[in-house]
Design a protein around this motif. Structure first.
Motif, PDB file in Angstrom:
ATOM      1  N   ARG A 163       0.873  -1.262  -0.036  1.00  0.00           N
ATOM      2  CA  ARG A 163       0.108  -0.095  -0.048  1.00  0.00           C
ATOM      3  C   ARG A 163       0.971   1.152   0.104  1.00  0.00           C
ATOM      4  O   ARG A 163       0.321   2.460   0.049  1.00  0.00           O
ATOM      5  N   CYS A 164       2.094   1.176   0.224  1.00  0.00           N
ATOM      6  CA  CYS A 164       2.982   2.449   0.559  1.00  0.00           C
ATOM      7  C   CYS A 164       3.097   3.112  -1.055  1.00  0.00           C
ATOM      8  O   CYS A 164       3.141   2.740  -2.021  1.00  0.00           O
ATOM      9  N   ILE A 165       3.038   4.619  -0.911  1.00  0.00           N
ATOM     10  CA  ILE A 165       3.118   5.266  -2.125  1.00  0.00           C
ATOM     11  C   ILE A 165       4.320   5.863  -1.988  1.00  0.00           C
ATOM     12  O   ILE A 165       4.767   7.099  -2.739  1.00  0.00           O
ATOM     13  N   CYS A 167       6.113   8.209   0.080  1.00  0.00           N
ATOM     14  CA  CYS A 167       6.255   9.740   0.345  1.00  0.00           C
ATOM     15  C   CYS A 167       7.192  10.042   1.059  1.00  0.00           C
ATOM     16  O   CYS A 167       7.406  11.030   1.354  1.00  0.00           O
ATOM     17  N   PHE A 168       8.033   9.100   1.426  1.00  0.00           N
ATOM     18  CA  PHE A 168       9.189   9.535   2.693  1.00  0.00           C
ATOM     19  C   PHE A 168       8.803   9.933   3.887  1.00  0.00           C
ATOM     20  O   PHE A 168       9.748  10.164   4.564  1.00  0.00           O
ATOM     21  N   ARG A 169       7.677  10.227   4.215  1.00  0.00           N
ATOM     22  CA  ARG A 169       7.258  10.610   5.382  1.00  0.00           C
ATOM     23  C   ARG A 169       7.904  10.013   6.718  1.00  0.00           C
ATOM     24  O   ARG A 169       8.279  10.610   7.663  1.00  0.00           O
ATOM     25  N   CYS A 214       1.752   8.341   8.166  1.00  0.00           N
ATOM     26  CA  CYS A 214       1.556   7.700   6.844  1.00  0.00           C
ATOM     27  C   CYS A 214       0.207   8.177   6.229  1.00  0.00           C
ATOM     28  O   CYS A 214      -0.646   7.863   6.887  1.00  0.00           O
ATOM     29  N   PRO A 215       0.171   8.373   5.045  1.00  0.00           N
ATOM     30  CA  PRO A 215      -1.008   8.917   4.367  1.00  0.00           C
ATOM     31  C   PRO A 215      -2.048   7.871   3.944  1.00  0.00           C
ATOM     32  O   PRO A 215      -3.266   8.089   3.533  1.00  0.00           O
ATOM     33  N   VAL A 216      -1.497   6.654   3.916  1.00  0.00           N
ATOM     34  CA  VAL A 216      -2.209   5.672   3.270  1.00  0.00           C
ATOM     35  C   VAL A 216      -2.111   4.338   4.553  1.00  0.00           C
ATOM     36  O   VAL A 216      -1.679   4.674   5.662  1.00  0.00           O
ATOM     37  N   ALA A 218      -0.198   1.925   4.780  1.00  0.00           N
ATOM     38  CA  ALA A 218       1.014   0.946   4.957  1.00  0.00           C
ATOM     39  C   ALA A 218       1.475   0.901   6.224  1.00  0.00           C
ATOM     40  O   ALA A 218       2.341  -0.136   6.589  1.00  0.00           O
ATOM     41  N   LEU A 219       1.343   1.752   7.101  1.00  0.00           N
ATOM     42  CA  LEU A 219       1.933   1.703   8.396  1.00  0.00           C
ATOM     43  C   LEU A 219       0.563   1.740   9.245  1.00  0.00           C
ATOM     44  O   LEU A 219       0.153   2.817   9.566  1.00  0.00           O
ATOM     45  N   THR A 220       0.236   0.571  10.027  1.00  0.00           N
ATOM     46  CA  THR A 220      -0.880   0.865  11.072  1.00  0.00           C
ATOM     47  C   THR A 220      -0.685   0.237  12.461  1.00  0.00           C
ATOM     48  O   THR A 220       0.414  -0.394  12.563  1.00  0.00           O
TER      49      THR A 220
HETATM   50  S1  SF4 Z   1       4.752   7.011   5.395  1.00  0.00           S
HETATM   51 FE1  SF4 Z   1       3.549   5.165   4.503  1.00  0.00          FE
HETATM   52  S2  SF4 Z   1       3.242   5.669   2.279  1.00  0.00           S
HETATM   53 FE2  SF4 Z   1       4.837   7.000   3.064  1.00  0.00          FE
HETATM   54  S3  SF4 Z   1       6.808   6.045   2.735  1.00  0.00           S
HETATM   55 FE3  SF4 Z   1       6.406   5.465   4.732  1.00  0.00          FE
HETATM   56  S4  SF4 Z   1       5.247   3.582   4.628  1.00  0.00           S
HETATM   57 FE4  SF4 Z   1       5.152   4.542   2.585  1.00  0.00          FE
END
Ligand code: SF4
Ligand code: FES
Length: 364
Positions: A163-165, A167-169, A214-216, A218-220
């Motif tokens: 699910r990761c996009i 974004c590097f956040r 994380c905007p999606v 991917a990290l919950t």
């Molecule tokens: S914050 Fe989420 S979407 Fe952004 S890079 Fe990290 S895992 Fe991927």
């Protein structure tokens, strides 16, 4: 005597504002607010060097500045472009921007699985919101989506790389908030992925904040996984005396149960103050907190649909059904007594880690 930063006048979607030199177009638009503000999937004002990755914030600069009024030849990333005096910018008033944003959403969704029905981020996912507003109904992509092997990155955080996009956040958060950075981006291009270096788990005291940025999905939060939908919970602002962080949090409650603890977010969906892992993962009782009251939730959010001020529905308050429907109901049923599915004696919020079907077996 210190020199004062000059103010520059910038016009965005026909609305003018004066901002200090050095302000980005995105931040100038945020000062105006409303629809003028471009969406941002990677920029995060609290993280140094963020932005410039996702291209959702593209805008058209129709006039470069008072001195050089030529338009910029291409759409620019508003989170990385600073304003010039006399600049004129088009966001939603530009057909090019609307079209480009649609394309960016299509790109972001190329590899993103459409698993919103099982994703814990559903209802508070920036990509979901972005695709509702700017995406198309169907995909033109014919190839198999990119997938990654499942990786365990520790007891509290679940990484769902598909699910990761990118974004590097989360990488900036780990880099700037914790002393040891243990995860980062490995490989390049289509193979790039977030991973822990040398298989280390992320056990730093502030690492839980990667979940909030994380905007999606991917990290919950593993302690909340599959236990509830965010729109069934009631967000409440609360605080505690914490020696590691400010202790100012948002509790996601259902009745008297605390299902999840997160940092409070501002109107741009950014964390107001970082919180520590103790507050986030270990304080799941109402008695751990001083509850301040219901959080302010944007009316456009699906979470606001069941979000009422006051304590309607908690254990102490009477059910006001006859007042709501204006007469006494002929019959009321307690769903728990007629359904095998609901087992009120099981306190979901107390289950360690994600909820599983085994937790509901009758003989448990
Ligand atoms: S914050 Fe989420 S979407 Fe952004 S890079 Fe990290 S895992 Fe991927
Ligand atoms: S928010 Fe500007 S490029 Fe992502």
């Amino acid at each position: 005597m210190s020199e004062q930063t000059p103010n520059f006048k910038v016009t965005i979607d026909n609305i003018s504002i004066e901002v200090p030199a050095g302000t980005t177009i995105l931040n100038a638009a945020r000062m105006i607010g409303g629809d003028v503000t471009p969406p941002a999937m990677c920029y995060y004002s609290k993280l140094k060097n963020s932005g410039g990755k996702c291209r959702t914030c593209l805008v058209e600069v129709s006039k470069g500045s008072e001195k050089d009024p030529r338009p910029m030849p291409k759409l620019v990333a508003s989170c990385r472009t600073t304003v010039m005096d006399g600049m004129e910018v088009k966001n939603i008033t530009s057909e090019k921007v609307v079209d480009a944003r649609k394309g960016v959403v299509e790109f972001l969704l190329l590899n993103h699985p459409l698993d919103c029905p099982v994703c814990d981020q559903a209802g508070e996912c920036d990509l979901q919101n972005l695709s509702y507003e700017h995406g198309s109904e169907a995909t033109r992509y014919e190839f198999k989506r990119r997938t990654f092997e499942k990786e365990d990155i520790g007891p509290y955080i679940s990484l769902h790389m598909n699910r990761c996009i990118m974004c590097f956040r989360c990488v900036f958060t780990a880099d700037q908030l914790t002393e040891r950075r243990e995860h980062g981006i490995l490989d390049r291009g289509d193979h790039a992925q977030i991973s822990t270096l040398l298989g280390k788990s992320l056990d730093n005291e502030f690492i839980g904040n990667v979940i909030d940025v994380c905007p999606v999905g991917a990290l919950t939060d593993k302690t909340f996984r599959f236990k509830n939908r965010v729109w069934f919970t009631k967000p409440m602002d609360a605080h505690c005396n914490c020696t590691k962080c400010s202790g100012k949090v948002r509790l996601w409650m259902r009745g008297e149960e605390v299902f999840r603890v997160t940092a409070r977010k501002d109107q741009w969906g950014e964390v107001e103050e970082w919180i520590c892992n103790d507050c986030r993962f270990h304080k799941k009782s109402v008695s751990d907190w001083v509850i301040e009251g219901p959080s302010n939730i944007s009316r456009s959010s699906v979470i606001s649909q069941g979000h009422y001020a006051g304590n309607i529905g908690t254990a102490e308050t009477p059910v006001l059904i006859d007042k709501v429907i204006g007469k006494k109901p002929k019959l009321t049923l307690d769903i728990h007594s007629i359904s095998d599915v609901n087992r009120p004696e099981i306190e979901l919020s107390k289950i360690e880690g994600p909820a599983h079907s085994d937790d509901f077996k009758k003989n448990k």
